[in-house]
Design an enzyme around this catalytic site. Structure first.
Site, mmCIF file in Angstrom:
data_model
loop_
_atom_site.group_PDB
_atom_site.id
_atom_site.type_symbol
_atom_site.label_atom_id
_atom_site.label_comp_id
_atom_site.label_asym_id
_atom_site.label_seq_id
_atom_site.Cartn_x
_atom_site.Cartn_y
_atom_site.Cartn_z
ATOM 1 N N LYS A 98 -16.754 36.230 69.176
ATOM 2 C CA LYS A 98 -16.125 35.062 69.221
ATOM 3 C C LYS A 98 -15.426 34.674 70.464
ATOM 4 C CE LYS A 98 -16.305 33.691 64.778
ATOM 5 N NZ LYS A 98 -17.083 32.415 64.324
ATOM 6 N N TYR B 253 -17.033 41.963 66.636
ATOM 7 C CA TYR B 253 -16.882 40.605 66.357
ATOM 8 C C TYR B 253 -15.776 39.674 67.186
ATOM 9 C CZ TYR B 253 -14.586 36.813 63.235
ATOM 10 O OH TYR B 253 -14.184 35.643 62.575
#
Length: 248
Positions: A156, A152
């Site tokens: 991002k 994650y």
């Protein structure tokens, strides 16, 4: 009908719904995009009613990892110019990483949810962005700057590098591209049932202001970046994290 149109992915709940409400208050018509029809329909009706502008928010049901479904958003925009595109869809995708196959699936799921959704939607709407004056905002995460989220965090962080390229490409048309990077924000679906009282307390203690963020805190940053006073701001990452990570 307003002469300004905003498109918000992940617009049915949390930060996305708060941004939709803020932009309607600023005079935009808004398309909220997501996968869950019931959630989107309820959000669109509720926000339109609360803002006293019937039909100001319209739902578009689409899985933005599917190029064919992204075309539904293009169809909903029709021949209008897009003044603000807010790429908010995403989130943490779990998975069994005990095997290489599981690891590959876990990484693909996070990259698809957080990067591919933004890329496909932006590329699909790129010809419709208002020139001059269009605004593109990517919603990232504090995890991109300090790690801690594995796949994650990496997904991002990828948005940041892409935003710099996109800002350079669209700058000559006076279209700006910026990233908003929230820290810990309560009252969203992000953590689901994974958040504990101890986890909440630790995240609040990591801030300099002694509180959790709210969707409205992030909305305020987005409203600035898509507004008329931010035309000279592009290629930037704006942290909204209560000082959990200092500017860099």
């Amino acid at each position: 009908m307003s002469d300004r149109l905003a498109v918000i992915s992940g617009g049915g709940t949390g930060i996305g719904a708060a941004v939709a409400r803020g932009l309607v208050a600023d005079g935009f018509d808004v398309l909220v995009v997501g996968r869950r029809e019931d959630v989107l329909t309820d959000a669109a009706a509720r926000i339109s009613f609360e803002c006293g502008r019937a039909g100001a928010v319209r739902p578009v049901v689409a899985d933005l990892t599917d190029p064919d479904q992204v075309e539904r958003v293009v169809d909903a925009v029709r021949d209008r110019s897009v003044d603000a595109l807010v790429n908010n869809a995403g989130g943490y995708r779990g998975g069994d990483t005990a095997t290489l196959a599981g690891t590959a699936a876990h990484w693909r799921a996070n990259l698809d949810a957080n990067v591919l959704t933004a890329v496909l939607l932006t590329e699909a709407l790129r010809p419709a962005l208002r020139r001059p004056g269009g605004r593109v905002v990517l919603v990232s995460s504090i995890a991109a700057q300090r790690g801690g989220g594995g796949a994650y965090s990496a997904a991002k962080a990828a948005l940041h590098g892409w935003a710099y390229d996109l800002a350079a490409q669209l700058g000559p048309d006076q279209v700006t591209v910026n990233v908003v990077s929230p820290g810990y924000v309560a009252d969203t679906e992000f953590f689901g049932d994974r958040m504990t009282p101890d986890g909440h307390a630790k995240r609040v203690a990591a801030t300099l202001v002694g509180r959790a963020g709210t969707p409205d805190d992030v909305t305020a940053a987005v409203r600035y970046l898509v507004g008329p006073d931010a035309g000279y701001v592009t290629g930037q990452v704006l942290g909204v994290n209560g000082g959990s990570v200092l500017g860099r």
